[in-house]
Design a protein around this motif. Structure first.
Motif, PDB file in Angstrom:
ATOM      1  N   GLU A  25      -8.520   3.610 -55.287  1.00 12.69           N
ATOM      2  CA  GLU A  25      -8.375   2.355 -54.539  1.00 12.69           C
ATOM      3  C   GLU A  25      -7.120   2.409 -53.674  1.00 12.69           C
ATOM      4  O   GLU A  25      -6.167   3.129 -53.987  1.00 12.69           O
ATOM      5  CB  GLU A  25      -8.328   1.146 -55.477  1.00 12.69           C
ATOM      6  CG  GLU A  25      -7.121   1.104 -56.392  1.00 12.69           C
ATOM      7  CD  GLU A  25      -7.067  -0.160 -57.268  1.00 12.69           C
ATOM      8  OE1 GLU A  25      -8.125  -0.767 -57.519  1.00 12.69           O
ATOM      9  OE2 GLU A  25      -5.954  -0.511 -57.693  1.00 12.69           O
ATOM     10  N   VAL A  83      -7.772  -1.970 -48.605  1.00  2.95           N
ATOM     11  CA  VAL A  83      -9.097  -1.401 -48.334  1.00  2.95           C
ATOM     12  C   VAL A  83     -10.051  -2.021 -49.363  1.00  2.95           C
ATOM     13  O   VAL A  83      -9.796  -1.962 -50.564  1.00  2.95           O
ATOM     14  CB  VAL A  83      -9.092   0.140 -48.451  1.00  2.95           C
ATOM     15  CG1 VAL A  83     -10.489   0.703 -48.216  1.00  2.95           C
ATOM     16  CG2 VAL A  83      -8.094   0.735 -47.453  1.00  2.95           C
ATOM     17  N   ALA A  84     -11.135  -2.631 -48.868  1.00  7.22           N
ATOM     18  CA  ALA A  84     -11.968  -3.449 -49.759  1.00  7.22           C
ATOM     19  C   ALA A  84     -12.780  -2.627 -50.752  1.00  7.22           C
ATOM     20  O   ALA A  84     -13.034  -3.073 -51.867  1.00  7.22           O
ATOM     21  CB  ALA A  84     -12.896  -4.334 -48.933  1.00  7.22           C
ATOM     22  N   THR A  85     -13.211  -1.430 -50.377  1.00  5.13           N
ATOM     23  CA  THR A  85     -14.053  -0.665 -51.305  1.00  5.13           C
ATOM     24  C   THR A  85     -13.359   0.623 -51.728  1.00  5.13           C
ATOM     25  O   THR A  85     -12.274   0.956 -51.236  1.00  5.13           O
ATOM     26  CB  THR A  85     -15.458  -0.362 -50.716  1.00  5.13           C
ATOM     27  OG1 THR A  85     -15.336   0.645 -49.708  1.00  5.13           O
ATOM     28  CG2 THR A  85     -16.095  -1.609 -50.112  1.00  5.13           C
ATOM     29  N   LEU A  86     -13.993   1.348 -52.654  1.00  5.98           N
ATOM     30  CA  LEU A  86     -13.350   2.455 -53.364  1.00  5.98           C
ATOM     31  C   LEU A  86     -13.894   3.803 -52.889  1.00  5.98           C
ATOM     32  O   LEU A  86     -14.753   3.859 -52.009  1.00  5.98           O
ATOM     33  CB  LEU A  86     -13.613   2.285 -54.870  1.00  5.98           C
ATOM     34  CG  LEU A  86     -13.298   0.894 -55.447  1.00  5.98           C
ATOM     35  CD1 LEU A  86     -13.859   0.761 -56.860  1.00  5.98           C
ATOM     36  CD2 LEU A  86     -11.800   0.619 -55.429  1.00  5.98           C
ATOM     37  N   PHE A  87     -13.412   4.886 -53.493  1.00  3.43           N
ATOM     38  CA  PHE A  87     -13.866   6.226 -53.130  1.00  3.43           C
ATOM     39  C   PHE A  87     -13.977   7.085 -54.389  1.00  3.43           C
ATOM     40  O   PHE A  87     -13.026   7.163 -55.169  1.00  3.43           O
ATOM     41  CB  PHE A  87     -12.878   6.862 -52.137  1.00  3.43           C
ATOM     42  CG  PHE A  87     -13.261   8.254 -51.706  1.00  3.43           C
ATOM     43  CD1 PHE A  87     -14.364   8.465 -50.891  1.00  3.43           C
ATOM     44  CD2 PHE A  87     -12.519   9.358 -52.132  1.00  3.43           C
ATOM     45  CE1 PHE A  87     -14.737   9.748 -50.503  1.00  3.43           C
ATOM     46  CE2 PHE A  87     -12.881  10.651 -51.747  1.00  3.43           C
ATOM     47  CZ  PHE A  87     -13.996  10.838 -50.924  1.00  3.43           C
ATOM     48  N   LEU A  88     -15.143   7.713 -54.585  1.00  7.28           N
ATOM     49  CA  LEU A  88     -15.358   8.584 -55.750  1.00  7.28           C
ATOM     50  C   LEU A  88     -14.834   9.976 -55.455  1.00  7.28           C
ATOM     51  O   LEU A  88     -15.158  10.561 -54.420  1.00  7.28           O
ATOM     52  CB  LEU A  88     -16.853   8.661 -56.075  1.00  7.28           C
ATOM     53  CG  LEU A  88     -17.243   9.601 -57.223  1.00  7.28           C
ATOM     54  CD1 LEU A  88     -16.714   9.106 -58.564  1.00  7.28           C
ATOM     55  CD2 LEU A  88     -18.760   9.778 -57.290  1.00  7.28           C
ATOM     56  N   TYR A 128     -13.883  -6.051 -42.501  1.00  6.63           N
ATOM     57  CA  TYR A 128     -14.045  -5.555 -43.869  1.00  6.63           C
ATOM     58  C   TYR A 128     -13.909  -4.042 -43.820  1.00  6.63           C
ATOM     59  O   TYR A 128     -14.429  -3.386 -42.923  1.00  6.63           O
ATOM     60  CB  TYR A 128     -15.435  -5.953 -44.370  1.00  6.63           C
ATOM     61  CG  TYR A 128     -15.643  -5.866 -45.873  1.00  6.63           C
ATOM     62  CD1 TYR A 128     -15.118  -6.846 -46.719  1.00  6.63           C
ATOM     63  CD2 TYR A 128     -16.395  -4.837 -46.441  1.00  6.63           C
ATOM     64  CE1 TYR A 128     -15.328  -6.793 -48.090  1.00  6.63           C
ATOM     65  CE2 TYR A 128     -16.615  -4.776 -47.818  1.00  6.63           C
ATOM     66  CZ  TYR A 128     -16.080  -5.748 -48.636  1.00  6.63           C
ATOM     67  OH  TYR A 128     -16.297  -5.695 -49.991  1.00  6.63           O
ATOM     68  N   LEU A 157     -12.402   6.758 -59.399  1.00  7.60           N
ATOM     69  CA  LEU A 157     -12.607   5.925 -58.219  1.00  7.60           C
ATOM     70  C   LEU A 157     -11.210   5.599 -57.709  1.00  7.60           C
ATOM     71  O   LEU A 157     -10.364   5.112 -58.470  1.00  7.60           O
ATOM     72  CB  LEU A 157     -13.382   4.650 -58.562  1.00  7.60           C
ATOM     73  CG  LEU A 157     -14.897   4.834 -58.775  1.00  7.60           C
ATOM     74  CD1 LEU A 157     -15.504   3.578 -59.393  1.00  7.60           C
ATOM     75  CD2 LEU A 157     -15.612   5.162 -57.462  1.00  7.60           C
ATOM     76  N   THR A 192     -15.228   4.367 -48.738  1.00  2.86           N
ATOM     77  CA  THR A 192     -16.266   5.388 -48.536  1.00  2.86           C
ATOM     78  C   THR A 192     -16.987   4.942 -47.269  1.00  2.86           C
ATOM     79  O   THR A 192     -17.440   3.803 -47.200  1.00  2.86           O
ATOM     80  CB  THR A 192     -17.258   5.418 -49.713  1.00  2.86           C
ATOM     81  OG1 THR A 192     -16.528   5.481 -50.935  1.00  2.86           O
ATOM     82  CG2 THR A 192     -18.175   6.626 -49.613  1.00  2.86           C
ATOM     83  N   PRO A 193     -17.067   5.814 -46.271  1.00  3.62           N
ATOM     84  CA  PRO A 193     -17.523   5.334 -44.972  1.00  3.62           C
ATOM     85  C   PRO A 193     -18.947   4.813 -44.972  1.00  3.62           C
ATOM     86  O   PRO A 193     -19.789   5.273 -45.741  1.00  3.62           O
ATOM     87  CB  PRO A 193     -17.407   6.570 -44.079  1.00  3.62           C
ATOM     88  CG  PRO A 193     -17.406   7.725 -45.005  1.00  3.62           C
ATOM     89  CD  PRO A 193     -16.773   7.247 -46.268  1.00  3.62           C
ATOM     90  N   ARG A 194     -19.145   3.849 -44.110  1.00  3.65           N
ATOM     91  CA  ARG A 194     -20.445   3.201 -43.924  1.00  3.65           C
ATOM     92  C   ARG A 194     -20.380   2.734 -42.478  1.00  3.65           C
ATOM     93  O   ARG A 194     -19.430   2.056 -42.093  1.00  3.65           O
ATOM     94  CB  ARG A 194     -20.504   2.045 -44.922  1.00  3.65           C
ATOM     95  CG  ARG A 194     -21.700   1.162 -44.838  1.00  3.65           C
ATOM     96  CD  ARG A 194     -21.580   0.098 -45.920  1.00  3.65           C
ATOM     97  NE  ARG A 194     -21.954   0.600 -47.230  1.00  3.65           N
ATOM     98  CZ  ARG A 194     -23.213   0.636 -47.687  1.00  3.65           C
ATOM     99  NH1 ARG A 194     -24.201   0.194 -46.954  1.00  3.65           N
ATOM    100  NH2 ARG A 194     -23.469   1.090 -48.877  1.00  3.65           N
TER     101      ARG A 194
END
Lengths: 176, 438
Positions: free
Chosen positions: A127, A131-136, A75, A125, A79-81
């Motif tokens: 996309e 890539v599954a998630t977004l970036f603000l 996944y 945001l 935005t990094p995690r």
């Protein structure tokens, strides 16, 4: 003892500014007096750590946009995690494409005190396919007076501040 | 778990600023009202109440830590135990459920929940900044942290996904401001038109000043009781209580950063079918998964199969006109994508009130009959408790007595829902209240 000066606190000019100091002759009138309102400044310098997310900010300072991907389930995070929300495994750093598209946006005409002087500004945001998630981020180079739903889906390209602030606005986007 | 009853409540006047009182005295206003309504004397209440829950959001607004203990002593409740509950905009609803837990578990018989916020202590811009600090302070806040901006991004996606219109959002403002004209507790009591909403100053496109709730000073309290607690109160007051039973509670959460929300399958309610939402990527940023989770759990506990048919009214967290529309869908009052058409139909309006707009249907399921956050105000820690108080008064049929007029009374209200929501749908709680007296 009699020769000693009476104990006293040092004087300073850090007193409060009072806007009204009423006081009636008759104590029964005290309950109808205006409230005393004082100005209390409050400023703090935090010694803040970005911890395990620090490489993201190092990336921005070097013109690189970083996300993460889970080593176990793949996944991916725009935005990094550093630990995967889905499986709990540790994530690896990946480089994101500099070109993405607008998932959604707004034009801020007001804001918190810190950003008030920057209004109007555009938040988006971003996309990326795959890539599954977004970036603000912020979008520059569009007309804040003419927002349109057609901006959703717009292709945008990352730009980096030359003088890094080491916050997420070291990257922003412009129409591609 | 044991049955829990909402016995009485009180709400202070909500206003832009209440400089004439400290927060403790403001809470006491609401507390005194609740006790007077029940016919319970202050000293007797201090003796009977077992514990309390303090509900307030931001330490920044007061620059006072541990403020809950200052309210506890002001209300004469020391040395009884208390705790603070905090969860952004949902603080009041969370505190209500924390009080419910304390009674339902058997730990306490009578629990007071008190909430407040004093947002006037800083200017509006600083207040926006404090509220925005309830978003990720590493990745979201520094980009231009502003809650109206976040919700605007969410509704832009809702518009794009479902065709929701600016006029539909404005109708929410017309409805809630129109209701609040008749609510003396409301901060704003001026009716507005769709044209006025759209012509108002733009805050974050497409949300204008009249799409957004205001900052407030205010307080609210509720008293929760077990059956034994009710009996205690009835003995002390010599009166039969007219309580509501807390028939269901539910809660949910979502990722702090909107950017992290998944895009997967819709979590279905009992009246929905797999296949109702082909191709919809859920929740994305257009829907509040936490609101759906909270509703689902609360409905299951209360035995509700079709909320639109089985609820008589809803007090929901309309910090923005857009989030009211999104919440209709999360709560299953309308299907996902149909929230805009739901308000347009007239169904969430009160029947028999003139809103200055032509509506195709009479109101059937009044939503925010009090005027909601948009018009009543949003003193964060008090807000969810204010909803509980207004819901109790609806179920008691006592709106006329408390508001001085009957216009907002939902006829024969037997079951209602209250819904409390925090920043971009992170914490959401739903509680179901039912009339519990003959």
């Amino acid at each position: 003892m009699a020769d000693e000066k009476p104990a006293k606190l040092p004087e300073s000019v850090e007193g409060k500014v009072l806007f009204n100091v009423p006081f009636p002759a008759d104590l029964r009138q005290l309950k109808s007096m205006s409230p005393i309102v004082v100005m209390q400044p409050y400023r703090i310098d935090y010694i803040h750590s970005y911890g395990q997310d620090s490489p993201f900010f190092a990336g921005l300072a070097n013109g690189r946009l970083l996300g993460t991907r889970c080593g176990a389930c793949a996944y991916s995070y725009g935005t990094p995690r550093l630990h995967c929300m889905r499986c709990g495994a540790e994530c690896e750093w990946i480089e994101l494409p500099l070109e993405g598209s607008v998932h959604t946006f707004t034009v801020c005409h007001f804001g918190g005190e810190q950003f008030l002087k920057e209004t109007p500004f555009v938040l988006i945001l971003v996309e990326w396919p795959g890539v599954a998630t977004l970036f603000l981020s912020r979008l520059a180079g569009v007309d804040c007076a003419r927002p349109s739903l057609d901006w959703v889906g717009m292709k945008v390209r990352a730009r980096f501040r030359r003088l890094s602030r080491f916050d997420p606005t070291d990257v922003y986007f412009v129409p591609a | 778990m044991r049955p829990v009853y909402l016995v009485c409540g009180g709400v202070s006047k909500f206003a832009k600023a209440r400089p004439e009182v400290t927060f403790q005295a403001m809470v006491k206003e609401a507390y005194d009202y609740a006790l007077a309504d029940l016919g319970l004397e202050f000293g007797k209440a201090a003796e009977l109440v077992d514990a309390s829950v303090a509900s307030y959001f931001s330490d920044h607004f007061m620059r006072q830590l541990k403020a809950g203990s200052m309210v506890q002593d002001y209300l004469g409740l020391c040395p009884k135990p208390s705790r603070r509950v905090e969860g952004g905009g949902a603080t009041g609803g969370l505190a209500f459920q924390s009080g419910w837990e304390a009674v339902a578990s058997g730990r306490h018989e009578l629990v007071l929940v008190y909430g407040w916020e004093t947002m006037s202590r800083v200017n509006t811009w600083k207040g926006n900044e404090f509220i925005a600090l309830a978003s990720d302070a590493n990745f979201d806040y520094p980009v231009g942290g502003f809650y109206t901006g976040y919700y605007a991004m969410m509704v832009v996606r809702h518009m794009r996904e479902f065709g929701t219109s600016l006029e539909q959002m404005a109708l929410v403002s017309v409805k809630n401001h129109g209701n609040a004209v008749h609510n003396p507790y409301a901060q704003k009591r001026t009716a507005v038109s769709v044209e006025q909403v759209r012509a108002a100053e733009m805050v974050a496109w497409p949300l204008t000043l009249l799409d957004v709730c205001v900052m407030s000073d205010g307080a609210a309290v509720v008293l929760l009781a077990s059956e034994a607690g009710l009996a205690r109160l009835e003995r002390a007051t010599g009166r039969r209580a007219r309580p509501a039973r807390v028939a269901g509670v539910g809660g949910g959460m979502d990722a702090m950063r909107m950017a992290d929300r998944p895009r997967g399958e819709v979590m279905l309610l009992p009246h929905e079918k797999p296949g109702d939402y082909p191709g919809l990527k859920y929740p994305g940023v257009h829907s509040f998964r936490a609101g759906r989770m909270a509703s689902k759990a609360a409905y299951a506990m209360a035995g509700i199969g079709d909320p639109a048919a089985e609820l008589d009214f809803v007090e929901l967290h309309d910090a923005y006109t857009s989030s009211e529309i999104q919440t209709y869908e999360d709560m299953g009052l309308a299907r996902y994508g149909e929230g805009g058409r739901f308000v347009e139909s007239g169904r969430p309006f009160l029947p028999g009130l003139d809103y200055g707009v032509a509506l195709p249907e009479q109101g059937r399921l009044p939503v925010n009959p009090s005027g909601g956050l948009l018009a009543c105000g949003h003193p964060v820690g008090a807000t969810g408790l204010m909803q509980a108080v207004f819901a109790l008064w609806q179920l008691q049929g006592s709106i006329g007595r408390h508001f001085g007029n009957e216009r907002l009374q939902v006829r024969n209200a037997r079951r209602g829902a209250i819904h409390s929501h925090a920043g971009t749908g992170t914490y959401v709680v739903v509680s179901i209240l039912e009339r519990a007296f003959p």
